[in-house]
Motif scaffolding. Structure first.
Motif, PDB file in Angstrom:
ATOM      1  N   GLU A 100      -5.709  17.888  -4.913  1.00 49.33           N
ATOM      2  CA  GLU A 100      -5.050  16.652  -5.988  1.00 49.33           C
ATOM      3  C   GLU A 100      -4.187  16.446  -5.032  1.00 49.33           C
ATOM      4  O   GLU A 100      -3.727  14.846  -5.434  1.00 49.33           O
ATOM      5  CB  GLU A 100      -5.095  16.984  -7.215  1.00 49.33           C
ATOM      6  N   LEU A 101      -3.727  17.008  -4.685  1.00 46.11           N
ATOM      7  CA  LEU A 101      -2.135  16.013  -4.222  1.00 46.11           C
ATOM      8  C   LEU A 101      -1.698  15.718  -2.586  1.00 46.11           C
ATOM      9  O   LEU A 101      -0.882  16.033  -2.276  1.00 46.11           O
ATOM     10  CB  LEU A 101      -0.616  17.443  -4.669  1.00 46.11           C
ATOM     11  N   LYS A 102      -2.654  16.494  -1.565  1.00 47.89           N
ATOM     12  CA  LYS A 102      -2.611  16.967  -0.089  1.00 47.89           C
ATOM     13  C   LYS A 102      -2.288  14.910   0.012  1.00 47.89           C
ATOM     14  O   LYS A 102      -0.731  15.424   0.912  1.00 47.89           O
ATOM     15  CB  LYS A 102      -3.492  17.526   0.531  1.00 47.89           C
ATOM     16  N   PHE A 103      -2.921  14.473  -0.646  1.00 44.97           N
ATOM     17  CA  PHE A 103      -3.290  13.136   0.265  1.00 44.97           C
ATOM     18  C   PHE A 103      -1.532  12.246  -0.331  1.00 44.97           C
ATOM     19  O   PHE A 103      -1.301  11.236   0.531  1.00 44.97           O
ATOM     20  CB  PHE A 103      -3.952  12.300  -0.231  1.00 44.97           C
ATOM     21  N   LEU A 104      -0.959  12.617  -1.419  1.00 46.82           N
ATOM     22  CA  LEU A 104      -0.094  12.001  -1.709  1.00 46.82           C
ATOM     23  C   LEU A 104       1.182  12.351  -1.418  1.00 46.82           C
ATOM     24  O   LEU A 104       2.327  11.450  -0.888  1.00 46.82           O
ATOM     25  CB  LEU A 104       0.211  12.174  -3.526  1.00 46.82           C
ATOM     26  N   LEU A 105       1.127  13.769  -1.217  1.00 46.52           N
ATOM     27  CA  LEU A 105       2.457  14.313  -0.404  1.00 46.52           C
ATOM     28  C   LEU A 105       2.530  14.096   0.977  1.00 46.52           C
ATOM     29  O   LEU A 105       3.579  13.912   1.619  1.00 46.52           O
ATOM     30  CB  LEU A 105       1.974  15.899  -0.682  1.00 46.52           C
ATOM     31  N   ILE A 106       1.112  13.668   1.968  1.00 38.35           N
ATOM     32  CA  ILE A 106       1.122  13.079   3.046  1.00 38.35           C
ATOM     33  C   ILE A 106       1.607  12.120   3.552  1.00 38.35           C
ATOM     34  O   ILE A 106       2.478  11.747   4.188  1.00 38.35           O
ATOM     35  CB  ILE A 106      -0.186  13.865   3.677  1.00 38.35           C
ATOM     36  N   GLY A 107       1.271  10.809   2.091  1.00 38.07           N
ATOM     37  CA  GLY A 107       1.650   9.953   2.267  1.00 38.07           C
ATOM     38  C   GLY A 107       3.164   9.603   2.375  1.00 38.07           C
ATOM     39  O   GLY A 107       3.414   8.260   2.737  1.00 38.07           O
ATOM     40  N   SER A 108       3.723  10.154   1.019  1.00 35.68           N
ATOM     41  CA  SER A 108       5.283  10.143   0.827  1.00 35.68           C
ATOM     42  C   SER A 108       6.111  10.861   2.165  1.00 35.68           C
ATOM     43  O   SER A 108       7.329   9.577   2.328  1.00 35.68           O
ATOM     44  CB  SER A 108       5.762  11.415   0.023  1.00 35.68           C
ATOM     45  N   ILE A 109       5.559  11.538   3.061  1.00 33.72           N
ATOM     46  CA  ILE A 109       6.387  12.123   4.305  1.00 33.72           C
ATOM     47  C   ILE A 109       6.327  10.976   5.077  1.00 33.72           C
ATOM     48  O   ILE A 109       7.315  10.997   5.297  1.00 33.72           O
ATOM     49  CB  ILE A 109       5.495  13.527   4.616  1.00 33.72           C
ATOM     50  N   LEU A 110       4.556  10.514   5.160  1.00 35.47           N
ATOM     51  CA  LEU A 110       4.609   9.389   5.966  1.00 35.47           C
ATOM     52  C   LEU A 110       5.443   8.299   5.772  1.00 35.47           C
ATOM     53  O   LEU A 110       6.376   7.552   7.112  1.00 35.47           O
ATOM     54  CB  LEU A 110       3.054   9.407   6.754  1.00 35.47           C
ATOM     55  N   LEU A 111       5.292   8.000   4.948  1.00 38.96           N
ATOM     56  CA  LEU A 111       6.260   6.909   4.695  1.00 38.96           C
ATOM     57  C   LEU A 111       7.375   6.786   4.575  1.00 38.96           C
ATOM     58  O   LEU A 111       8.593   6.197   5.065  1.00 38.96           O
ATOM     59  CB  LEU A 111       5.799   6.095   2.724  1.00 38.96           C
ATOM     60  N   SER A 112       8.055   7.915   4.412  1.00 34.86           N
ATOM     61  CA  SER A 112       9.744   8.055   4.651  1.00 34.86           C
ATOM     62  C   SER A 112       9.968   8.106   5.964  1.00 34.86           C
ATOM     63  O   SER A 112      10.827   7.745   6.266  1.00 34.86           O
ATOM     64  CB  SER A 112      10.002   9.799   4.584  1.00 34.86           C
ATOM     65  N   LEU A 113       8.918   8.794   7.120  1.00 35.50           N
ATOM     66  CA  LEU A 113       9.479   8.467   8.241  1.00 35.50           C
ATOM     67  C   LEU A 113       8.972   7.578   8.945  1.00 35.50           C
ATOM     68  O   LEU A 113       9.645   7.126   9.929  1.00 35.50           O
ATOM     69  CB  LEU A 113       7.978   9.646   9.045  1.00 35.50           C
ATOM     70  N   VAL A 126      12.134   0.787  -0.120  1.00 31.44           N
ATOM     71  CA  VAL A 126      11.653   0.853  -1.375  1.00 31.44           C
ATOM     72  C   VAL A 126      10.640   1.704  -1.611  1.00 31.44           C
ATOM     73  O   VAL A 126      10.470   2.305  -1.809  1.00 31.44           O
ATOM     74  CB  VAL A 126      12.040  -1.008  -1.776  1.00 31.44           C
ATOM     75  N   ILE A 127       9.783   1.103  -0.887  1.00 29.59           N
ATOM     76  CA  ILE A 127       7.847   1.299  -0.668  1.00 29.59           C
ATOM     77  C   ILE A 127       7.907   3.839  -0.686  1.00 29.59           C
ATOM     78  O   ILE A 127       7.410   3.879  -0.935  1.00 29.59           O
ATOM     79  CB  ILE A 127       6.955   1.440   0.781  1.00 29.59           C
ATOM     80  N   SER A 128       9.168   4.238   0.008  1.00 24.21           N
ATOM     81  CA  SER A 128       9.148   5.006   0.564  1.00 24.21           C
ATOM     82  C   SER A 128       9.654   5.954  -0.440  1.00 24.21           C
ATOM     83  O   SER A 128       9.401   6.621  -1.411  1.00 24.21           O
ATOM     84  CB  SER A 128      10.145   6.114   1.477  1.00 24.21           C
ATOM     85  N   ILE A 129      11.031   5.067  -1.647  1.00 28.10           N
ATOM     86  CA  ILE A 129      11.517   5.986  -2.653  1.00 28.10           C
ATOM     87  C   ILE A 129       9.583   5.963  -4.022  1.00 28.10           C
ATOM     88  O   ILE A 129      10.049   6.946  -4.209  1.00 28.10           O
ATOM     89  CB  ILE A 129      12.540   5.159  -3.514  1.00 28.10           C
ATOM     90  N   ILE A 130       9.152   4.396  -3.837  1.00 28.26           N
ATOM     91  CA  ILE A 130       8.327   4.606  -4.712  1.00 28.26           C
ATOM     92  C   ILE A 130       7.387   5.715  -4.576  1.00 28.26           C
ATOM     93  O   ILE A 130       6.438   6.833  -5.721  1.00 28.26           O
ATOM     94  CB  ILE A 130       7.377   3.371  -4.687  1.00 28.26           C
ATOM     95  N   GLY A 131       7.087   5.767  -3.556  1.00 23.69           N
ATOM     96  CA  GLY A 131       6.180   6.803  -2.801  1.00 23.69           C
ATOM     97  C   GLY A 131       6.398   8.615  -3.146  1.00 23.69           C
ATOM     98  O   GLY A 131       5.868   9.082  -3.896  1.00 23.69           O
ATOM     99  N   VAL A 132       7.537   8.495  -3.068  1.00 22.88           N
ATOM    100  CA  VAL A 132       8.613   9.759  -3.279  1.00 22.88           C
ATOM    101  C   VAL A 132       8.631  10.688  -5.228  1.00 22.88           C
ATOM    102  O   VAL A 132       7.466  11.392  -5.456  1.00 22.88           O
ATOM    103  CB  VAL A 132      10.290  10.365  -2.899  1.00 22.88           C
ATOM    104  N   LEU A 133       8.744   9.601  -5.978  1.00 21.26           N
ATOM    105  CA  LEU A 133       8.894   9.087  -7.228  1.00 21.26           C
ATOM    106  C   LEU A 133       7.294   9.597  -7.706  1.00 21.26           C
ATOM    107  O   LEU A 133       7.347   9.958  -8.642  1.00 21.26           O
ATOM    108  CB  LEU A 133      10.000   8.353  -8.181  1.00 21.26           C
ATOM    109  N   SER A 134       6.637   8.752  -7.197  1.00 19.42           N
ATOM    110  CA  SER A 134       4.711   8.577  -7.497  1.00 19.42           C
ATOM    111  C   SER A 134       4.103  10.051  -7.254  1.00 19.42           C
ATOM    112  O   SER A 134       3.611  10.756  -8.469  1.00 19.42           O
ATOM    113  CB  SER A 134       4.471   7.499  -6.650  1.00 19.42           C
ATOM    114  N   LEU A 135       5.288  10.779  -6.166  1.00 21.06           N
ATOM    115  CA  LEU A 135       3.932  12.364  -5.962  1.00 21.06           C
ATOM    116  C   LEU A 135       5.403  12.658  -7.376  1.00 21.06           C
ATOM    117  O   LEU A 135       4.758  14.192  -7.939  1.00 21.06           O
ATOM    118  CB  LEU A 135       5.082  12.957  -5.254  1.00 21.06           C
ATOM    119  N   ILE A 136       5.998  13.090  -7.319  1.00 20.74           N
ATOM    120  CA  ILE A 136       6.527  13.899  -8.652  1.00 20.74           C
ATOM    121  C   ILE A 136       6.166  13.877  -9.790  1.00 20.74           C
ATOM    122  O   ILE A 136       5.692  14.940 -10.970  1.00 20.74           O
ATOM    123  CB  ILE A 136       8.292  13.773  -8.348  1.00 20.74           C
ATOM    124  N   LEU A 137       6.280  12.670 -10.015  1.00 22.82           N
ATOM    125  CA  LEU A 137       5.935  12.100 -11.944  1.00 22.82           C
ATOM    126  C   LEU A 137       4.506  12.762 -11.822  1.00 22.82           C
ATOM    127  O   LEU A 137       3.663  13.238 -12.645  1.00 22.82           O
ATOM    128  CB  LEU A 137       5.883  10.946 -11.967  1.00 22.82           C
TER     129      LEU A 137
END
Length: 256
Positions: free
Chosen positions: A16-29, A53-64
């Motif tokens: 359930e989390l792998k794509f969101l996790l990978i996406g958050s890392i890629l956005l930060s990269l 801004v998008i990378s922050i949203i991605g990380v917070l979305s992953l956590i929430l």
């Protein structure tokens, strides 16, 4: 049996989390790359800011989303149709709750740690400033440590509170969500009472609690913080006991 349950539970969360996790890392990269390039090419500064801004949203979305997923997982596998399978396992209720709790805690701590590291990486959390504050004030490190420990423990205990609230609410045949809401009202009132008790204890320990100065502020509030941690832990234990009791004596699964 318990090992297999842990394995299945972790596999579910990974899927359930792998794509969101990978996406958050890629956005930060992407942000880190654009930020470095913008030092040489000013035209990229706009894209760098957007990526930030998008990378922050991605990380917070992953956590929430992870927190929501943990609660949803409990609801579906313990109180809805899937619960018929879960509760038919050759395990006692407290064993089922333990594997649910341990996997939820582990997943939450891993995702939270990854999220914090990503926020440090993109410099939303200013580690340089925090280091300077710690070097300037010897009491800052223990205060920050207790604050972080309190936040993490509270987030874990709230999982158990949600477990107990959902179990309590859905032990009734009608108006389940109303009872869940009323449970949280009771939890809020209890928190307020415990806060008053905590303050009273600290006034007994330190009558000059309200007359703090910068030189002894940490020493003065340490008992307040420590007792608060004890209360949080006690709420977690009580929530586990309540959930186990309801699941054992008043199980009421819902169809649909």
């Amino acid at each position: 049996m318990m090992k297999k349950l842990f394995k299945w539970e972790f596999i579910f969360y990974i899927k359930e989390l792998k794509f969101l996790l990978i996406g958050s890392i890629l956005l930060s990269l992407v942000y880190i790359g654009l930020n470095e390039l913008s030092l040489s090419y000013a035209v990229l500064s706009f894209f760098s800011g957007t990526a930030y801004v998008i990378s922050i949203i991605g990380v917070l979305s992953l956590i929430l989303f992870t927190y929501f997923l943990i609660l949803q997982r409990y609801y579906k596998t313990m109180l809805k149709d899937e619960g018929y399978f879960t509760h038919s396992l050759p395990l006692k209720k407290y064993q089922i709750l333990i594997y649910k709790m341990v996997t939820a805690f582990t997943v939450w701590l891993v995702v939270l740690s990854v999220g914090v590291l990503l926020l440090i990486w993109i410099k939303l959390i200013p580690m340089d400033m925090i280091k300077q504050m710690i070097e300037a004030d010897a009491t800052m490190l223990p205060m920050l440590s207790i604050t972080v420990a309190s936040f993490v423990l509270t987030s874990l205990v709230m999982i158990l509170v949600f477990y107990s609230a959902l179990s309590f609410g859905f032990s009734f045949n009608k108006s389940e969500w109303l009872y869940v809401f009323l449970y949280f009202i009771g939890y809020y009132v209890l928190n307020q009472i415990l806060s008053v008790i905590n303050l009273g204890i600290n006034l007994i320990i330190n009558p000059g609690f309200f007359e703090l100065d910068e030189s002894n502020i940490f020493q003065s509030i340490t008992p307040l913080l420590v007792i608060q941690l004890i209360f949080i832990l006690a709420i977690g234990v009580a929530s586990f006991i309540i959930t186990n009791k309801i699941m054992t004596n008043k199980l009421n699964l819902k169809n649909g």
